[in-house]
Design a protein around this motif. Sequence first.
Motif, PDB file in Angstrom:
ATOM      1  N   ASP A   1       0.843  -1.194   0.000  1.00 51.94           N
ATOM      2  CA  ASP A   1       0.000   0.000   0.000  1.00 51.94           C
ATOM      3  C   ASP A   1       0.875   1.240   0.000  1.00 51.94           C
TER       4      ASP A   1
ATOM      5  N   ILE B   1      -5.603   0.902 -12.673  1.00 49.03           N
ATOM      6  CA  ILE B   1      -4.783  -0.291 -12.494  1.00 49.03           C
ATOM      7  C   ILE B   1      -4.178  -0.682 -13.831  1.00 49.03           C
TER       8      ILE B   1
ATOM      9  N   ILE C   1      -8.231  -3.695  -5.842  1.00 45.77           N
ATOM     10  CA  ILE C   1      -7.308  -2.792  -5.179  1.00 45.77           C
ATOM     11  C   ILE C   1      -8.140  -1.653  -4.597  1.00 45.77           C
TER      12      ILE C   1
ATOM     13  N   TYR D   1     -13.250   0.340  -5.084  1.00 44.60           N
ATOM     14  CA  TYR D   1     -12.380  -0.781  -5.442  1.00 44.60           C
ATOM     15  C   TYR D   1     -12.065  -0.666  -6.922  1.00 44.60           C
TER      16      TYR D   1
ATOM     17  N   VAL E   1      -3.617   3.826  -1.914  1.00 51.73           N
ATOM     18  CA  VAL E   1      -4.144   2.588  -2.478  1.00 51.73           C
ATOM     19  C   VAL E   1      -3.602   1.408  -1.687  1.00 51.73           C
ATOM     20  N   ASP E   2      -4.374   0.329  -1.673  1.00 51.53           N
ATOM     21  CA  ASP E   2      -4.017  -0.868  -0.915  1.00 51.53           C
ATOM     22  C   ASP E   2      -4.279  -2.094  -1.790  1.00 51.53           C
ATOM     23  N   ARG E   3      -3.185  -2.803  -2.138  1.00 52.31           N
ATOM     24  CA  ARG E   3      -3.279  -3.996  -2.989  1.00 52.31           C
ATOM     25  C   ARG E   3      -3.125  -5.250  -2.126  1.00 52.31           C
TER      26      ARG E   3
ATOM     27  N   VAL F   1      -0.609   0.364  -9.938  1.00 53.58           N
ATOM     28  CA  VAL F   1      -1.556   1.476  -9.960  1.00 53.58           C
ATOM     29  C   VAL F   1      -0.862   2.688 -10.560  1.00 53.58           C
TER      30      VAL F   1
END
Length: 95
Positions: free
Chosen positions: A15, A33, A47, A62, A80-82, A91
């Motif tokens: 992230d 993305i 993500i 998302y 962002v958080d993957r 991203v």
Amino acid sequence: MTQSTLLASGTAAADTSATPTAVAAGAIMTVSIFSANPGASLAGRGIEVLQVTPGAPNLITYLDEAKRSTQINGPCSFYVDRPEMLTAFGVALDE
């Protein structure tokens, strides 16, 4: 417009919460993305795009197979958080 990589392509969970992106008042940024493989699948994963607040972060959206990009309107800060993924995704940011 300038395009940059917000989160490098990869499969490991990662992230950008340590360095949130600030969006100035009146500015609009596009978050999207990407994968090196044009046929890559997210395999049901997504993500998260999260707004920074004084408390817990707010989920903006998302990014997934159905929604590959979104626009963020300022003023705000976001990250962002993957999650861990089977196929490498990153991203990008257009500002």
